[in-house]
Write a protein that holds these residues in place. Structure first.
Motif, short mmCIF file in Angstrom:
data_model
loop_
_atom_site.label_atom_id
_atom_site.label_comp_id
_atom_site.label_asym_id
_atom_site.label_seq_id
_atom_site.Cartn_x
_atom_site.Cartn_y
_atom_site.Cartn_z
N ARG A 232 0.80 -1.15 0.06
CA ARG A 232 0.00 -0.23 -0.08
C ARG A 232 0.98 1.38 -0.10
O ARG A 232 2.05 1.44 0.63
N LEU A 233 0.32 2.38 -0.69
CA LEU A 233 0.88 3.50 -0.59
C LEU A 233 0.45 4.50 0.39
O LEU A 233 -0.83 4.07 0.94
N PRO A 234 1.22 5.28 1.21
CA PRO A 234 0.81 6.24 2.22
C PRO A 234 -0.36 7.01 1.38
O PRO A 234 -0.19 7.34 0.41
N THR A 235 -1.28 7.06 2.50
CA THR A 235 -2.70 7.88 1.95
C THR A 235 -2.92 8.96 2.72
O THR A 235 -3.26 8.43 4.00
N ASN A 236 -3.31 10.12 2.15
CA ASN A 236 -3.92 11.08 3.06
C ASN A 236 -5.27 11.47 2.60
O ASN A 236 -5.62 11.65 1.34
N ILE A 237 -6.33 11.42 3.48
CA ILE A 237 -7.62 11.33 3.16
C ILE A 237 -8.19 12.73 3.77
O ILE A 237 -8.29 12.82 5.09
N CYS A 238 -8.53 13.94 3.10
CA CYS A 238 -9.14 15.09 3.91
C CYS A 238 -10.68 14.95 3.44
O CYS A 238 -10.89 15.07 2.22
N TYR A 239 -11.42 15.21 4.37
CA TYR A 239 -12.81 15.05 4.25
C TYR A 239 -13.77 16.08 5.24
O TYR A 239 -13.23 16.56 6.16
N ASN A 260 -4.08 8.14 6.48
CA ASN A 260 -3.91 9.18 7.61
C ASN A 260 -5.22 9.95 7.45
O ASN A 260 -5.52 10.65 6.31
N TRP A 261 -6.08 10.05 8.19
CA TRP A 261 -7.45 10.90 8.16
C TRP A 261 -7.17 12.17 8.65
O TRP A 261 -6.84 12.43 9.68
N HIS A 262 -7.85 13.13 7.91
CA HIS A 262 -8.08 14.48 8.42
C HIS A 262 -9.27 15.12 8.15
O HIS A 262 -9.85 15.41 6.89
N SER A 270 -0.62 22.20 3.10
CA SER A 270 0.66 21.35 3.26
C SER A 270 0.47 19.71 3.37
O SER A 270 1.54 19.06 2.90
N ILE A 271 -0.55 19.44 3.69
CA ILE A 271 -1.12 17.84 3.53
C ILE A 271 -0.84 17.47 1.94
O ILE A 271 -0.29 16.42 1.56
N ARG A 272 -1.38 18.34 1.21
CA ARG A 272 -1.41 18.11 -0.19
C ARG A 272 -0.05 18.12 -0.82
O ARG A 272 0.57 17.39 -1.73
N ALA A 273 0.98 19.04 -0.28
CA ALA A 273 2.10 19.21 -0.80
C ALA A 273 2.91 18.01 -0.46
O ALA A 273 3.93 17.78 -1.17
N GLN A 274 2.67 17.45 0.53
CA GLN A 274 3.14 15.98 0.99
C GLN A 274 2.88 14.99 0.39
O GLN A 274 3.50 13.88 0.73
N SER A 275 1.77 15.08 -0.53
CA SER A 275 1.50 14.08 -1.37
C SER A 275 1.76 14.15 -2.69
O SER A 275 2.74 15.10 -2.95
N ASN A 276 1.59 13.47 -3.75
CA ASN A 276 1.67 13.59 -5.08
C ASN A 276 0.95 12.87 -6.08
O ASN A 276 0.76 13.28 -7.20
#
Length: 380
Positions: A232-239, A260-262, A270-276
């Motif tokens: 799995r890839l690290p995943t940031n979910i902003c909801y 990681n849930w936000h 910054s969360i988006r910038a840490q993703s790609n």
């Protein structure tokens, strides 16, 4: 010399979203020396505009959230009282702006003739067919709509004139929709609001939207759960959690390793910038400001090939990747492709960032701003 041109914005929606962001971008570009701005809102956090008067619209628990019947009209009367209170606080209104759709913004139409203002309606997505919505569209002085909403707008107007002969009805609809009162637009992002560029060293997924079911988060969660943990890839979910809605929503957060849930984070940039890698799972997204933000950030954007706006603007393996809508295996294939070809992140992201420059808010909203402020420009 300042001018007393009062623009009033009505916002009864209790959570943030792309439509509010787009309207906010328009309002931020309005000259505050020549225009007064008042926003009556159920969600003051959505409107960080220094020059605006913000009135917090309370939403008592006893107030119905129904979209039909007596409960709906009771809610509209309650909101009318708040608009009258806003008028008492800040004076006469020249233009009342509906920031959502006619069904939600009904109170500004109910008070139009009493308070003698013009109505400007934003439409950011499909609207429901009803006689009342058709009457609103006919009474609005200006309707600003995304291209994807055109078919539903036409259907609403057709419904209003349904008793006419088809050829006459079609003619009247075309006359109305081709008039200067109806203006299509595309969304943009202001220069000072441009998202930060993302990183390219570690493939990381990013998803951002509300939890409404049609936004499709369940699809991504199923893909992740079906992927072996060590792959799995690290995943940031902003909801965002929708409030006061009868529409179905997805449960979040869920205990899923690698995610990681936000919830409505202040630091979303910054969360988006840490993703790609941006994943869109919406069902025929009317526009998709989150997609545009991802393009500005130089992300690899993965979208469904569904004929929606960004599907018509982006090219597979040039400035995005595309998958078969609602197909877990197809989405998984695109995620696997980019995770095993990390050099493509920067290639696709650079092309995405280049295309995003066509969506500068200053250009996209210039005609709308001119219309909203035209009275002020005529003031001696």
């Amino acid at each position: 010399m300042t001018h007393d041109h009062h623009i009033f914005v009505f916002d009864p929606i209790c959570y943030a979203g792309g439509s509010k962001f787009a309207t906010r971008e328009v309002l931020k570009l309005i000259n505050s020396r020549k225009n007064r701005l008042t926003i009556l809102t159920s969600d003051p956090r959505s409107w960080p505009i220094a020059q605006a008067n913000i009135i917090s619209l309370s939403y008592p628990s006893w107030l119905s959230i129904s979209d039909v019947g007596n409960g709906y009209w009771l809610r509209q009367i309650y909101f009318c009282w708040w608009i009258l209170y806003s008028r008492y606080l800040y004076g006469s209104i020249q233009i009342a702006v509906g920031a959502s759709c006619p069904g939600n913004d009904m109170p500004i139409y109910l008070l139009k003739w009493l308070l003698k203002y013009k109505v400007a309606q934003f439409i950011h997505g499909n609207i429901s067919i009803s006689r009342s919505c058709g009457l609103c569209l006919y009474q609005a002085d200006n309707v600003f709509y995304l291209h994807s909403a055109y078919a539903s707008i036409n259907a609403v107007i057709q419904h209003r004139w349904r008793k006419l002969k088809p050829n006459i009805r079609d003619q009247k609809c075309q006359q109305l929709l081709s008039s200067s009162h109806f203006l299509p637009f595309i969304n943009g992002i202001a220069k000072e609001q441009s998202p930060s560029l993302c990183q390219y060293h570690t493939p990381t997924l990013f998803w951002a939207a509300s939890l409404l079911k049609w936004k499709g988060l369940d699809l991504l969660l199923e893909v992740i759960k079906e992927t072996p943990i060590n792959h799995r890839l690290p995943t940031n979910i902003c909801y965002l959690v929708p409030q006061n809605t009868t529409l179905p929503i997805t449960v979040a957060p869920q205990t899923i390793e690698s995610i990681n849930w936000h919830q409505q984070p202040e630091s979303i940039d910054s969360i988006r910038a840490q993703s790609n890698i941006f994943i869109s799972t919406s069902d025929k997204e009317p526009f998709g400001l989150s997609i545009l933000e991802a393009l500005f950030a130089g992300m690899c954007v993965i979208i469904p090939k569904d004929g929606a706006f960004w599907d018509t603007q982006l090219t597979h393996q040039k400035n995005c990747l595309k998958y078969i809508p609602h197909d877990r295996q197809s989405l998984q294939q695109q995620i696997n492709y980019i995770s095993h070809s990390p050099h493509q992140l920067a290639v696709l992201g650079s092309e995405a960032a280049l295309l995003s420059q066509n969506y500068q808010a200053e250009k996209c909203y210039s005609d709308i701003i001119s219309i909203l402020c035209q009275h002020a420009s005529r003031t001696p």
